[in-house]
Design a protein around this motif. Structure first.
Motif, short mmCIF file in Angstrom:
data_model
loop_
_atom_site.label_atom_id
_atom_site.label_comp_id
_atom_site.label_asym_id
_atom_site.label_seq_id
_atom_site.Cartn_x
_atom_site.Cartn_y
_atom_site.Cartn_z
N GLU A 518 -26.37 -10.11 13.42
CA GLU A 518 -25.02 -9.66 13.12
C GLU A 518 -25.03 -8.31 12.42
N LYS A 519 -26.00 -8.11 11.53
CA LYS A 519 -26.10 -6.82 10.87
C LYS A 519 -26.39 -5.71 11.87
N ASP A 522 -23.29 -5.05 14.01
CA ASP A 522 -22.25 -4.31 13.29
C ASP A 522 -22.54 -2.82 13.31
N LYS A 525 -22.02 -1.52 16.81
CA LYS A 525 -20.60 -1.34 17.14
C LYS A 525 -20.11 0.00 16.66
#
Length: 1478
Positions: A518-519, A522, A525
């Protein structure tokens, strides 16, 4: 030609003679030459100007070329047959020339009047040919195998002879002199022979190795292309690097220049500082300020730029000269086009005028191609030389300065020799655009003014309006790329990805994959958002590529609407369009050139800053290791020759720093260090090269078989070598990934022992080995009877039992020497050492008291219990595939890695399909539709302009001008509305997002065996370079390819519509184009892949050297490593040079093909000019003139896609690798209260790491009750860590099962299992970030909880004293903390989690025994309700466990309470006995 005049009739000669005095005005009669249907030169012109042209050329070149030959230092060439034939033919030609001179002089002496040119010309020719023979001999003496200067001379001489010969043939029926007739044909034949001979390459120099080089033999590369088409190319198929391009030559020269200009700058600064200090005797603060300013300026790029210019400036100026000449031919073509269209319009002009224009245009285009490609080749060669120079400078800085480790990371250094060097290489090509593009723009405006008059000013207005906008958009896009995407998000993602992959074992142990994914996503993105903004700006900037439409529309509208008498004919319209295309190219090129210059300036500053780091001084290096002051203070120490000195102290006392100071690796602020003799160094963290075991031990020394075997035996490596597949020849993976920690340390020690040095600096080498191995090493290597007994040894150690056997002991406390003396002397002082020893003895007593109370055994020792013997039970590295050490990599030839990269010669079509699917099928169809519509409108616009120019003029005006202007402008607007570029770039972002997500998920789901077998560099390459190619390169090149492809189709359509007969020429030329493209792409892809494979060893070697630089300096082995670096760089350049030739080979051939299409378009226009309107002819030829650039860039884009689409293949490669079990089982939801007791049961459990290996655990059956404390011990390779590997399912069971609280763990999701078991591995792992993030990655606990955990691990006071406390930033791998402190942080992390099952794998191996005792007490208290499995480093650590598990060769040897195992006097008893506890 020597014999032209005598062959003419007397009348012709008489005609020439009276006019010779006015030769300058009358040498050419244009009525005979131009205004006639049968053109020919006058006799005077043929006898003077034509033969003198090659002579003038050679005499002008002679002084410069001769000076060049004088400075050439090659060996001579033996007199070959080629040379002898050249000299014989030259001698015959000289005889022919002077025979004509003597004949003419004889005739004049007989009273026959002749013009002076009749004997002057052959005399000049004869003397010039003697000069050519002299240059031929001079070239042979300096080893020149072929000569471009003389080749051009003989070509010009042959052309002049052919012109004269053709004139003779025209007058063949006239009366001629037989002697002159024979000499003329002999002369032409001899010149042709010389021309052919100078096209050949002579033998290589006598004392030099023959080197096939494309500069001297163009056919070599053609053969290479053919060979690459038929089979896979290898490095041996390529020519060697020439001496002037080798690292040895280039780096030595650039080092001299760099040191020279750097020293001049330093002297200048010192002088300025001194003068300033004299002026302000009382202003000391100001002088210091000036000094600081000058020091900051010193790190700037001035001296480095001067060094580069001094070395490469002359070559760069020569390349620039080629570009200037190219531009002369570039602007000649529009002038010829104007004349050609004038010829088409003038039906009375003779046909040969059209053919002359066609062939002249073709010749000028070919000359433009040759000079442009020569410029590009010289720039590429210069770029490769610059790359060699920079790589050499950076590598030497890494190996000579320990400041590099403080100032930069490995990744940043690799960026210097990859990214920053590439920026400098780009500047070499683009720099001339900064000044040449404005000149091109000015020339275009001048030519437009000549064509359209004041209306051309409107083009200037539109240009000046668009130029700043183009600059702004280019700058904005550069900012997005550099500051947002590249420098911020890209670097962030690269750092995080590198940390994840480096420490994937820990992430998997804790089940943190989703958190870190997820890091990464992020950051990804945000990176894609920045990329989208950059792409939007690019698509807007592409609109400015249609500036030619806007400029043409405004200029034609103003020209025709302002004055009705202005007629827009084909000549004005299409010549203007050609000039506008040149203008648009320069307009687009200028911002890129300036941007390249700015980026290169930044890279140059970064490079200069790194190279200006202070280097080590043999007596006093100037590199700070501590952030807040020195580690060591007031050190007074003398070590006598042949003595053994032990250094002891608590964690962080400065023991390792003292060794670094002895090596000169720390800043010496006061005093001095003196060491006499050679030094061998063994660091605490073993440094292993990616080489064979033998090479690691020899470390560049020659093999001494007897001594080698003694070293192997003494270092306890014999058994390990016997277990390796290839013995001592077995290859160790990078960073020693496939051997255990103990094996790495023993190899490290063996390297030092084999060295036969005078002084040995040993940083705790015994900490990573078993008790019996440690005892063996001390007795056979370090001790009084070991191999090093007569050597000076400085030993840092935590091993107390060896201290009585050392000569002297140094006790360090907080960086100062507290006590020095022998073991007995220090005990008698009852000072710091006695307290230190007492704390260790207390720890042993507490560990042993429980054992003796239970079993009734008494600990052995002397009356003071001072000689306690500690043993270190060997452990395997806690890694999922530690048994890889039993299957080391067999040594393989280097070509294997290349073969792996070129298995397929062309990329499989499925890779393109996969990329297009990631883009989206509907979007792909939409993109094709947009490009089709765009080119259709472009064709309509050009056709409309041709109809406009063909409109007849009535009463001096054209009809329907407003309609023509309106439709022309509307078509331009419509063409600009089809934003096909934006659609392609948008599709590229979508594809990149999907492919990155697939790669990340696939790698995260891979088992540990995958990471053990896959080098970290390969994985990092996938996540950095390959993803970067998918992000930026592929969409950009795909956009270019589609644009050029549809543009090419439009050009073909235009030519065929205008001149249908041209299809007969276009079809075979298109076939030739396809052949060139096919051959080139196959060979080019192989060369690119070979180059990529040869580039990786350079970066790996830099990384390896960076990590082991202190050891290399200690061994004074810098020169050997520099030679190894030179070799790897030269091997890479050996492939890069053919790559550069490949690009030029393709560009030259394609541009010649394009020039051929222009030639045929003009020829067929001449043939059909009676039915071809000027507008249609201008439409066809102006478009045809664009085809060379279109063909070139289309194949270049195609090739770039072929080379970079491999990135998609490599990313998708990991989608097919085996994956581990599901992280969670959604179909079988687990009870939330599972694992409440912590009961573990092994049922006939067996495990093997790979199907081809033996079982690592064999039929293990045991039960561990909840809350029970189990100690696990055994010899190396017994299977201790393997047991924990199986418990956490890092490797799945071969047979049997493990039950936790009655549930088979195979039926549990991996994350459900691993998050409920806390593991503390031996190697402490910290991530780059704050201490709080490292302690609580999931942000689950309060600060109070964290401080409590830190207090329990003895870290509270240390962290409270740090500047930011919990927010203190840990560097990469936690390098700003000691190893012991990192282990304590990991322990605090475990205390926060308080899982029901705790696995300790040497969790306290790097701390002193007193701290270990306190930590063990804390663990017993805090985890009293948990099941604890301890893989112990110290035997006393597991003495108070409830039960001890002893493993041997994967079997359970013993499993019972400590007192019962000792009573049995079995395997455990022997281990305890070796440790001196019983």
């Amino acid at each position: 030609m020597v014999s032209t005049s005598p062959t003419s009739s007397p009348g012709r000669i008489e005609e020439c003679r009276p006019r010779f005095s006015q030769l300058a005005a009358y040498t050419q009669d244009w009525n005979q030459t131009w205004y006639t249907n049968t053109p020919r030169f006058t006799w005077c012109f043929e006898n003077t100007v034509i033969p003198w042209i090659p002579c003038a050329y050679l005499w002008i070149c002679f002084p410069f070329y001769y000076l060049y030959l004088r400075h050439k230092n090659k060996d001579y060439i033996r007199m070959s047959r080629i040379f002898k034939t050249k000299m014989v033919l030259g001698f015959i030609l000289v005889i022919l020339c002077f025979s004509n001179v003597f004949l003419m002089l004889w005739k004049i002496s007989q009273g026959i009047p002749w013009a002076p040119a009749i004997f002057i010309t052959p005399a000049v020719l004869g003397i010039t040919m003697m000069l050519a023979m002299f240059l031929t001999q001079a070239e042979r003496m300096v080893g020149t195998q072929s000569s471009g200067i003389l080749l051009i001379y003989w070509l010009l001489t042959f052309l002049s002879a052919v012109i004269t010969l053709s004139s003779k043939i025209q007058h063949a029926l006239e009366k001629v002199n037989p002697f002159h007739h024979v000499t003329t044909y002999l002369y032409v034949s001899m010149v042709l022979g010389e021309l052919v001979l100078f096209c050949l390459v002579d033998h290589p120099p006598f004392f030099s190795k023959a080197v096939n080089n494309p500069v001297t033999a163009v056919s070599v590369f053609s053969r290479l292309v053919w060979k690459g088409y038929r089979q896979s190319l290898g490095v041996d198929d390529l020519w060697s690097v020439r001496k002037e391009n080798s690292s040895e030559e280039i780096v030595a020269q650039i080092e001299r220049e760099w040191k020279k200009y750097r020293s001049r700058t330093e002297q200048k600064m010192e002088s300025m500082t001194f003068k300033k200090g004299q002026k302000n005797e009382t202003g000391l603060a100001e002088a210091e300020e000036i000094q600081a300013l000058l020091q900051s300026e010193q790190s700037q790029s001035g001296p480095l730029l001067k060094a580069f210019w001094s070395m490469f400036g002359t070559y760069f100026l020569l390349s620039t000269l080629n570009l200037v000449i190219c531009d002369v031919f570039l602007f000649s073509i529009p002038k010829l086009l104007s004349l050609f269209l004038e010829f088409i319009e003038d039906q009375e002009a003779p046909n040969w005028h059209g053919y002359f224009y066609a062939f002249t245009m073709f010749l000028l285009a070919c000359l433009q191609t040759l000079f442009e490609q020569r410029y590009m080749y010289m720039c590429l060669v210069l770029g490769l030389r610059l790359k060699t120079a920079v790589t050499g400078l950076v590598y030497r800085k890494v190996i000579t300065s320990n400041a590099s480790r403080k100032a930069a990371t490995v990744g940043e250094i690799v960026n210097l020799v990859s990214v920053d060097v590439q920026k400098l290489m780009d500047l070499i090509i683009y720099f001339n655009g900064t000044w040449l593009a404005p000149i091109r723009i000015i020339i275009c405006f001048v030519f437009l003014w000549q064509l359209l008059g004041p209306s051309a000013l409107t083009s200037i207005a539109v240009f000046l309006l668009l130029l700043p906008l183009n600059f702004v958009i280019t700058k904005k896009r550069s900012q997005f790329q550099v500051y947002f995407a590249q420098m911020k998000y890209k670097d962030e993602r690269a750092r995080l990805t590198s940390a994840i992959l480096s420490d994937i074992k820990v992430i998997k142990l804790y089940g943190w994959e989703n958190i870190f994914m997820e890091k990464v996503l992020d950051i990804r993105k945000q990176e894609l958002q920045a990329l989208k903004r950059s792409q939007i700006l690019l698509s807007q900037m592409i609109c400015f590529f249609f500036a030619s439409l806007q400029i043409a529309f405004v200029m034609f509208a103003v020209y025709t609407l302002v004055d009705n008498t202005h007629i827009l004919d084909a000549q004005k319209a299409f010549v203007s369009l050609t000039l506008i295309n040149i203008l648009n190219t320069a307009h687009s090129f200028l911002p890129f050139s300036i941007n390249a210059a700015v980026q290169a300036k930044v890279s140059l500053n970064r490079l200069a800053a790194f190279l200006n780091l202070e280097e080590l001084n043999p007596e006093s290096s100037k590199t700070n290791w501590a952030e807040g002051g020195c580690f060591l203070c007031r050190i007074e120490l003398t070590v006598h020759r042949g003595s053994l000195l032990a250094i002891v102290g608590q964690v962080g006392a400065g023991k390792s720093s003292l060794l670094s100071a002895l090596l000169g690796e720390m800043e010496n602020t006061d005093g001095y260090v003196t060491m006499k003799g050679t030094v061998a160094y063994v660091p605490q963290q073993a440094w292993i090269q990616n080489a064979s075991v033998e090479d690691n031990i020899l470390f560049g020394k020659e093999m001494d078989e007897i001594w080698f075997n003694r070293v192997i035996d003494a270092c306890a490596l014999q058994a390990d070598l016997e277990s390796f597949p290839a013995g001592r020849k077995s290859e160790i993976g990078e960073k020693g990934i496939n051997i255990s920690g103990g094996q790495k340390q023993r190899v490290n020690l063996a390297r030092a022992v084999y060295r036969k040095a005078s002084i040995y600096l040993l940083d705790d080498p015994l900490s990573a080995v078993d008790a019996h191995v440690r005892q063996h090493i001390f007795e056979h290597v370090l001790g009084p009877n070991g191999l090093l007994k007569n050597k000076t040894r400085v030993l840092v150690t935590h091993t107390i039992n060896i201290l009585p056997q050392v000569d002297n002991i140094v006790v360090l406390v907080d960086g100062t020497i507290s006590e020095v003396g022998s073991y007995q002397e220090l005990l008698q002082k009852n000072g710091t050492f006695a307290e230190f020893l007492h704390s260790h003895i207390t720890a042993e007593e507490k560990a042993g008291s429980s054992l003796s109370a239970k079993a009734g055994f008494q600990l052995r020792g002397d009356k003071n219990n001072e000689n306690r013997k500690y043993a270190i039970i060997n452990h395997s590295l806690f890694q999922s595939c530690c048994s890889l050490r039993t299957s080391l990599i067999l040594p393989t030839p280097p070509s294997i890695s290349f073969i792996h990269l070129i298995v397929s010669l062309q990329v499989n079509i499925s890779i393109y399909v996969a990329y297009l699917r990631a883009t989206g099928s509907l979007l792909c169809l939409y993109i094709i539709l947009l490009f089709t519509c765009q080119q259709t409108v472009s064709f309509s616009r050009g056709y409309w302009l041709s109809m406009w120019t063909d409109d007849p003029a009535h009463n001096g005006t054209q009809q329907h001008t407003e309609l023509r202007v309106g439709v022309f402008g509307a078509l331009g607007v419509i063409q600009g509305l089809f934003i096909s570029t934006a659609a392609v770039l948008r599709g590229g972002v979508l594809a990149s997002h999907k492919l990155f997500l697939q790669l990340l998920r696939s790698v995260a789901r891979s088992p540990m065996i995958f990471f053990e077998q896959t080098p970290l560099g390969n994985l990092l390459n996938r996540f950095s370079k390959e993803i970067d190619a998918i992000d930026s390169v592929i969409p950009d090149k795909l956009k270019s390819l589609l644009g050029f492809l549809f543009n090419l189709l439009e050009i073909y359509l235009v030519i065929i519509v205008a001149t249908p007969m041209a299809a007969m020429a276009i079809v075979p030329l298109a076939v030739l184009y396809a052949v060139f493209q096919h051959f080139y792409i196959i060979t080019s892809c192989q060369l690119r892949r070979l180059e990529a494979a040869s580039r990786s060893p350079i970066y790996s070697h830099i990384s390896e050297t960076f990590q082991g630089s202190s050891m290399i300096r200690a061994y004074k082995d810098q020169e050997r490593f520099i030679l190894k670096s030179n070799f790897r760089v030269d091997e890479n350049q050996r492939i890069c040079f053919p790559g550069a030739v490949a690009d030029r080979w393709l560009a030259t051939n394609l541009e010649f093909l394009g020039n051929g299409i222009v030639l045929f378009a003009t020829l067929f226009a001449v043939i059909g000019r009676t039915r071809l309107s000027p507008g249609t002819a201008g439409f066809s030829i102006s478009y045809a003139l664009q085809i060379t650039g279109v063909l070139n860039w289309m194949v270049r884009s195609w090739t770039e896609i072929e080379n970079n689409i491999v990135s998609v293949e490599r990313v998708r490669e990991y989608l097919q690798t085996p994956k581990e079990a599901p992280w969670t089982l959604n179909g079988k939801p687990q009870d939330q209260v599972w694992l409440t007791e912590g009961r573990i049961e092994f049922r006939n459990y067996s495990l093997r790491y790979r199907p081809d290996l033996e079982l690592a655990l064999k039929h293990v059956s045991l039960t561990i009750n909840g809350q029970e404390k189990i100690g696990i011990t055994g010899r190396t390779g017994a299977g201790k860590s393997t047991l924990a590997v199986g418990l956490l399912r890092l490797v799945e069971a071969a047979e049997g099962e493990i039950l936790i609280d009655g549930l088979d763990i195979a039926q549990v999701g991996l994350h459900d299992l691993r998050t409920k078991i806390t593991v503390i591995p031996q190697d402490p792992v910290l991530f780059s970030g704050s201490l709080r993030t490292n302690l609580d990655p999931l942000n689950q606990y309060t600060d109070a909880d964290i401080w409590t955990a830190l207090e329990l691990t003895q870290l509270k006071n240390f962290i409270a004293d740090l500047p930011d406390q919990l927010e203190y930033k840990c560097t990469d791998q936690g390098e700003n903390l000691s190893t012991g402190q990192k282990q304590l942080v990991c322990l605090a992390r475990a205390l926060l989690q308080k899982a029901k099952i705790l696995v300790l794998d040497e969790a306290t191996s790097a701390v002193d025994p007193e701290t270990d005792l306190q930590i063990q007490s804390t663990l017993r208290t805090q985890f009293k309700e948990s099941t604890v499995l301890t893989i112990a480093h110290r035997v006393n650590t597991i003495m108070d466990c409830d039960r001890i598990l002893v493993l041997e060769n994967g079997w359970i040897a013993e499993f019972d309470t400590p007192e019962k195992l000792i009573a049995q006097k079995g395997a455990f008893y022997r281990l305890v006995e070796e440790s001196g506890l019983v």
